[in-house]
Scaffold this motif. Sequence first.
Motif, PDB file in Angstrom:
ATOM      1  N   ARG A 165       0.844  -1.200   0.000  1.00 26.63           N
ATOM      2  CA  ARG A 165       0.000   0.000   0.000  1.00 26.63           C
ATOM      3  C   ARG A 165       0.875   1.245   0.000  1.00 26.63           C
ATOM      4  N   VAL A 166       0.468   2.251  -0.746  1.00 29.87           N
ATOM      5  CA  VAL A 166       1.280   3.447  -0.893  1.00 29.87           C
ATOM      6  C   VAL A 166       1.422   4.192   0.435  1.00 29.87           C
ATOM      7  N   ASP A 167       0.367   4.262   1.243  1.00 32.41           N
ATOM      8  CA  ASP A 167       0.482   4.976   2.513  1.00 32.41           C
ATOM      9  C   ASP A 167       1.438   4.258   3.463  1.00 32.41           C
ATOM     10  N   LYS A 168       1.416   2.939   3.458  1.00 26.57           N
ATOM     11  CA  LYS A 168       2.342   2.174   4.291  1.00 26.57           C
ATOM     12  C   LYS A 168       3.785   2.384   3.858  1.00 26.57           C
ATOM     13  N   TRP A 169       4.005   2.369   2.538  1.00 25.71           N
ATOM     14  CA  TRP A 169       5.371   2.511   2.029  1.00 25.71           C
ATOM     15  C   TRP A 169       5.927   3.895   2.334  1.00 25.71           C
ATOM     16  N   LEU A 170       5.128   4.936   2.115  1.00 24.17           N
ATOM     17  CA  LEU A 170       5.586   6.302   2.393  1.00 24.17           C
ATOM     18  C   LEU A 170       5.929   6.486   3.866  1.00 24.17           C
ATOM     19  N   TRP A 171       5.166   5.857   4.731  1.00 22.57           N
ATOM     20  CA  TRP A 171       5.433   5.931   6.165  1.00 22.57           C
ATOM     21  C   TRP A 171       6.659   5.107   6.534  1.00 22.57           C
TER      22      TRP A 171
END
Length: 139
Positions: free
Chosen positions: A5-11
Amino acid sequence: MDKVRVDKWLWSVRIFKSRTLASNACKKGHVRVDGQILKPSAFVKQGDLLEVRKNNFNMRFKVVELIEKRVSAKLAEPCYEDHTPEEELNKFKAWFMNGRATEFREKGAGRPTKRDRRQIDGFKEGDSMLEQLDWEEEE
């Protein structure tokens, strides 16, 4: 693992301090791949070039390695390549090096109300109509 997931990766690679901030950035349309706005639940894969708008700066990151868990800065660094344009980096460095003016409130004004706090937070984040228009003009 071939997608995250993009939000997980960015975090997890420490582009955002919290997953909530990463998710909110996605919801506001500040995260894109190939010009398409990503939802927080969208998946990224190795080789994707993410365009992230954070603090009025347009940054680009290439996904090199996929991770789901937040790791130290040293371990997160090889997971992405920074492809941010030189003029944006210079603008960011000038802003960061010059520092920001301290916040000032008139004596006797009391504590900020909830409404005041929201306006202050919105001002700090730079969530203005002009910012949204900048993204729409680029399309």
